[in-house]
Write a protein that holds these residues in place. Structure first.
Motif, mmCIF file in Angstrom:
data_model
loop_
_atom_site.group_PDB
_atom_site.id
_atom_site.type_symbol
_atom_site.label_atom_id
_atom_site.label_comp_id
_atom_site.label_asym_id
_atom_site.label_seq_id
_atom_site.Cartn_x
_atom_site.Cartn_y
_atom_site.Cartn_z
ATOM 1 N N ARG A 147 -78.454 44.778 -29.550
ATOM 2 C CA ARG A 147 -80.003 43.924 -29.452
ATOM 3 C C ARG A 147 -80.662 44.493 -30.754
ATOM 4 O O ARG A 147 -81.261 43.659 -31.435
ATOM 5 C CB ARG A 147 -80.611 44.593 -28.343
ATOM 6 C CG ARG A 147 -82.023 44.144 -28.072
ATOM 7 C CD ARG A 147 -82.644 44.953 -27.002
ATOM 8 N NE ARG A 147 -84.098 44.593 -26.662
ATOM 9 C CZ ARG A 147 -84.639 43.899 -25.950
ATOM 10 N NH1 ARG A 147 -83.613 43.162 -25.009
ATOM 11 N NH2 ARG A 147 -85.997 43.662 -25.837
ATOM 12 N N SER A 155 -77.133 37.331 -24.857
ATOM 13 C CA SER A 155 -77.669 38.354 -23.976
ATOM 14 C C SER A 155 -78.658 39.290 -24.961
ATOM 15 O O SER A 155 -78.337 39.673 -25.739
ATOM 16 C CB SER A 155 -76.780 39.203 -23.238
ATOM 17 O OG SER A 155 -77.437 40.212 -22.356
ATOM 18 N N GLY A 156 -79.499 40.088 -24.096
ATOM 19 C CA GLY A 156 -80.531 40.919 -24.844
ATOM 20 C C GLY A 156 -80.033 42.260 -24.334
ATOM 21 O O GLY A 156 -80.859 43.529 -24.528
ATOM 22 N N SER A 157 -78.947 42.510 -23.526
ATOM 23 C CA SER A 157 -78.518 43.847 -22.860
ATOM 24 C C SER A 157 -77.795 44.257 -23.671
ATOM 25 O O SER A 157 -76.275 43.565 -23.723
ATOM 26 C CB SER A 157 -78.281 43.776 -21.502
ATOM 27 O OG SER A 157 -77.375 44.620 -21.114
ATOM 28 N N ASP A 201 -83.591 42.426 -19.583
ATOM 29 C CA ASP A 201 -83.626 42.972 -21.298
ATOM 30 C C ASP A 201 -83.549 41.447 -21.982
ATOM 31 O O ASP A 201 -83.772 41.445 -23.024
ATOM 32 C CB ASP A 201 -82.477 43.533 -21.591
ATOM 33 C CG ASP A 201 -82.486 45.166 -21.012
ATOM 34 O OD1 ASP A 201 -83.591 45.431 -20.727
ATOM 35 O OD2 ASP A 201 -81.618 45.658 -20.858
ATOM 36 N N THR A 202 -82.922 40.386 -21.325
ATOM 37 C CA THR A 202 -82.802 39.027 -22.033
ATOM 38 C C THR A 202 -84.171 38.354 -22.128
ATOM 39 O O THR A 202 -84.694 37.894 -23.200
ATOM 40 C CB THR A 202 -81.598 38.221 -21.155
ATOM 41 O OG1 THR A 202 -80.474 38.810 -21.441
ATOM 42 C CG2 THR A 202 -81.881 36.972 -21.723
ATOM 43 N N TYR A 216 -79.546 42.667 -33.863
ATOM 44 C CA TYR A 216 -80.223 41.000 -33.780
ATOM 45 C C TYR A 216 -81.554 41.205 -34.281
ATOM 46 O O TYR A 216 -82.020 40.274 -35.050
ATOM 47 C CB TYR A 216 -79.903 40.599 -32.423
ATOM 48 C CG TYR A 216 -80.068 39.018 -32.286
ATOM 49 C CD1 TYR A 216 -79.056 38.114 -32.645
ATOM 50 C CD2 TYR A 216 -81.422 38.684 -32.015
ATOM 51 C CE1 TYR A 216 -79.465 36.805 -32.605
ATOM 52 C CE2 TYR A 216 -81.779 37.300 -31.766
ATOM 53 C CZ TYR A 216 -80.738 36.264 -32.170
ATOM 54 O OH TYR A 216 -81.027 35.005 -32.297
ATOM 55 N N LEU A 217 -82.341 41.735 -33.586
ATOM 56 C CA LEU A 217 -83.794 41.695 -34.039
ATOM 57 C C LEU A 217 -83.828 42.033 -35.454
ATOM 58 O O LEU A 217 -84.816 41.521 -36.062
ATOM 59 C CB LEU A 217 -84.479 42.744 -32.777
ATOM 60 C CG LEU A 217 -84.376 42.528 -31.517
ATOM 61 C CD1 LEU A 217 -85.091 43.571 -30.910
ATOM 62 C CD2 LEU A 217 -85.335 41.046 -31.457
ATOM 63 N N LEU A 272 -86.344 40.291 -25.010
ATOM 64 C CA LEU A 272 -85.725 39.857 -25.996
ATOM 65 C C LEU A 272 -86.321 38.275 -26.344
ATOM 66 O O LEU A 272 -86.722 38.131 -27.480
ATOM 67 C CB LEU A 272 -84.292 39.681 -26.088
ATOM 68 C CG LEU A 272 -83.728 39.303 -27.538
ATOM 69 C CD1 LEU A 272 -83.117 40.327 -28.371
ATOM 70 C CD2 LEU A 272 -82.572 38.187 -27.303
#
Ligand code: SAH
Ligand code: SF4
Ligand code: F3S
Length: 471
Positions: free
Chosen positions: A282, A267-269, A319-320, A285-286, A323
Motif C-alpha cells: 500500500r 486492494s488497500g490491504s 483498508d481498501t 502505491y501511495l 486507500l
C-alpha cells in the motif's frame, strides 16, 4: 469480388477490441467484409473473455442462441475466438455442436487457413496453439475498421505476473513485446487514415521490451510522441510494481501524453496484496501516486479493485476504503472476486459469500461516487481541450437541437464531455470529428461533464488559459 459477411461480437477488454479489428483485416483478403447486422452474417465470430465467470457466461449464452440461426441456415459458419476459446479448446466443440471453429488468442493470423479447412474439408477445427515468438502472432493490425479517431494498438502480448486470481497469463501466454518499428509504422498508418489519438495496450506496459532488450516503454512513448499528425497518446495497463522513474517523468516531458494514468491497485490491504501476488505494498502505491502528482499536478488517476478476495476480512476491506479516500481517484472499476479454475486463488480456502461480496462492492462504489462527483465539480469553470469523437446530433430531432448537446469528446484526463453548441449555432456544422476544440465546462455529473464551445477563442485565436467564465 463478391464478399461474404462476417459479424463479430466482442466481449472483454480493449485488447479484444483491437483483436476483433485484426480479425476483420485478416479476413478481408479471403473475401469477408464486416457487417453490423447479425441477420446478414455468413460467418459469426464471438471474441470471448474469461476474466470473470460472468464474462464467460455471456459468451456461452450468445453462442448458445446462435444454434437456431444455424438450424435455419446450415451454411452459416460459427467461430469462437479469444480467451475462453484458448482456455476451453476442444471442449467447446463437444459442448456446442453448432460451432465450426475454435481459435485461440495466438491464432488470428491463421484464421484464413482455418476457415479454408472448415469450408473445403468440411471439418470442425480447433487451433489453440500458443507461440513463443511474437512475429508469429503478428498480422492484421494498422487499418481502422470503426471509429477512426481514437484507436487501440497492442504493443505486447501476454503476461508473466501470475496474480493469483487471474487467467490472463494462461489464456494470453507469456509476455512478449512487439518490435518498436512495427508499432510506429502501425500508428503512422492509423494517423494517415485519420486517427488523432492512440491508446497503447498491454497487460503491463511498464515492462515493455525488458525481456527482449528492446527500448523501454518510456523510450517507446518518446518515439510515438514524434509522430506527425497525432494529437494524443494514452496507455493501459500499468502495474504499480514496475512503474519506472523514466515513465513517471514522461508525464512532465511529452506534450502528447495525456495526463491520465490507470493504475490498478486491487486492494488497500498489504495482507491481501500479498495473497494476490501483486508484489507491492500500500505504501509503495501511495508513494507512486504522490510522485506522479508532483510531476503532473493535473493527472487523472483511475484504478481497478477486487472485493471479496478469499480471506478478505472486514478490516482488510476497511483498508481498501481508506486507500480510496486517501488517493481520491478520478474514477474506479470494482469487481467482486470470481473463481477462475485455472488460477491459484480458486484453490484458496476461506472464500467470501456472494452476499457479503455484493455488500462490499456497493459500499466501495458508494465511497467512490462522491469522490468522483467532487472531482468532476472541481472542473466546472475550467477551460478544457476536447478531442471531438462523435456527434450526438440527430437530424430527426433538428427542431430540438438547441436543447441537447451535439458533440461528444474527452478531456485530456479522459472524462467524457457533452458539448452544447446551441449558443454557436452558426458554427455547429463547421466542426468535424478529430478536431480539438476549447470548451468551457459548465456542469458536472457522476459519469460525464457538460460544456460549451469557447467561440471567441476559436475565432480570434486569443483567450488561452486554464479558466473560463461559466454561464
Ligand atoms: N493487467 C491488468 C488487469 C487485467 S484484468 C492489471 O494487472 O491490473 C482487469 C481487471 O479485472 C483486473 O484489474 C482485476 O481488477 C479484475 N479481475 C481479474 N481477475 C479477476 C477475478 N478472478 N475476479 C474478479 N475480478 C478480476
Ligand atoms: Fe492478470 Fe496480474 Fe497479469 Fe494483470 S498483471 S494480467 S492482473 S496476472
Ligand atoms: Fe478478458 Fe482476455 Fe482481456 S480474459 S480481460 S479478453 S485479456
Amino acid at each position: 469480388m463478391t464478399y461474404q459477411n462476417v459479424y463479430i461480437n466482442t466481449i472483454g477488454c480493449q485488447m479484444n477490441v483491437y483483436d476483433s479489428d485484426r480479425i476483420v483485416q485478416v479476413l478481408e483478403p479471403v473475401g469477408y467484409r464486416k457487417t453490423h447486422n447479425l441477420e446478414d452474417a455468413d460467418l459469426v465470430i464471438v471474441n470471448t473473455c474469461a476474466i470473470r465467470a460472468k464474462a464467460e457466461q455471456k459468451a456461452f449464452s450468445f453462442v448458445g442462441r446462435l444454434a437456431r440461426m444455424k438450424r435455419d441456415n446450415p451454411e452459416l459458419l460459427i467461430g469462437v475466438g479469444g480467451c475462453v476459446a484458448q482456455q476451453e479448446g476442444d471442449a467447446i466443440l463437444s459442448r456446442m455442436p453448432h460451432v465450426d471453429l475454435v481459435f485461440g488468442t495466438h491464432a488470428i493470423a491463421r484464421l484464413p487457413h482455418i476457415l479454408s479447412r472448415v469450408k473445403q474439408d468440411r471439418v470442425r477445427v480447433v487451433d489453440v496453439a500458443q507461440s513463443t515468438a511474437i512475429d508469429e502472432i503478428e498480422g492484421g493490425g494498422g487499418f481502422p475498421v470503426d471509429s477512426p479517431i481514437s484507436r487501440f494498438v497492442t504493443i505486447m502480448q501476454g503476461c508473466d505476473n501470475y496474480c493469483t486470481y487471474c487467467v490472463v497469463p494462461y489464456v494470453r501466454g507469456p509476455e512478449m513485446s512487439r518490435r518498436p518499428e512495427r508499432i510506429i509504422a502501425e500508428i503512422e498508418a492509423l494517423v494517415q487514415a485519420g486517427a488523432r489519438e492512440v491508446t497503447l495496450l498491454g497487460q503491463n506496459v511498464n515492462s515493455y521490451g525488458h525481456k527482449e532488450g528492446l527500448p523501454s516503454f518510456a523510450e517507446l512513448l518518446a518515439q510515438v510522441n514524434e509522430i506527425q499528425g497525432l494529437n494524443r497518446i494514452r496507455f493501459t495497463t500499468s502495474h504499480p510494481k514496475d512503474m519506472s522513474d523514466d515513465l513517471m517523468e514522461a508525464f512532465g516531458k511529452l506534450d502528447k501524453l495525456c495526463p491520465h494514468i490507470h493504475l490498478p491497485v486491487q486492494s488497500g490491504s498489504d495482507r491481501i496484496l500479498k495473497r494476490m501476488n501483486r508484489k507491492y505494498t500500500r505504501q509503495l502505491y501511495l508513494e507512486r501516486i504522490e510522485r506522479l502528482r508532483r510531476i503532473r499536478p493535473d493527472i487523472a488517476v483511475t484504478s481497478d479493485f477486487i472485493v471479496g478476495f478469499p480471506g478478505e476480512s472486514p478490516s482488510d476491506f476497511e483498508d481498501t476504503l481508506t486507500l480510496v479516500k486517501a488517493v481520491a481517484f478520478d474514477s474506479i472499476f470494482a469487481f467482486m472476486y470470481s473463481d477462475r479454475h485455472i488460477a491459484a486463488a480458486s484453490r484458496f480456502s476461506d472464500k467470501i459469500g456472494e452476499d457479503e461480496k455484493k455488500l462490499r462492492l456497493q459500499q466501495l462504489l458508494k465511497t467512490q461516487e462522491s469522490i468522483t462527483l467532487t472531482k468532476n465539480r472541481a472542473l466546472v469553470g475550467s477551460r478544457q481541450e476536447i478531442l471531438l469523437e462523435g456527434s450526438s446530433h440527430r437530424p430527426g430531432l433538428a427542431e430540438h437541437a438547441s436543447e441537447g448537446p451535439q458533440w461528444t469528446g474527452r478531456t485530456p484526463g479522459n472524462k467524457i464531455v457533452n458539448i452544447n453548441t446551441d449558443r454557436n449555432r452558426a458554427s455547429r456544422e463547421a466542426f468535424t470529428v478529430g478536431q480539438v476544440v476549447p470548451v468551457c465546462i459548465e456542469k458536472a455529473y457522476a459519469h460525464s461533464l457538460q460544456g460549451v464551445l469557447m467561440q471567441e477563442e476559436l475565432s480570434n485565436g486569443g483567450l488561452k488559459g486554464n479558466t473560463c467564465h461559466a454561464a
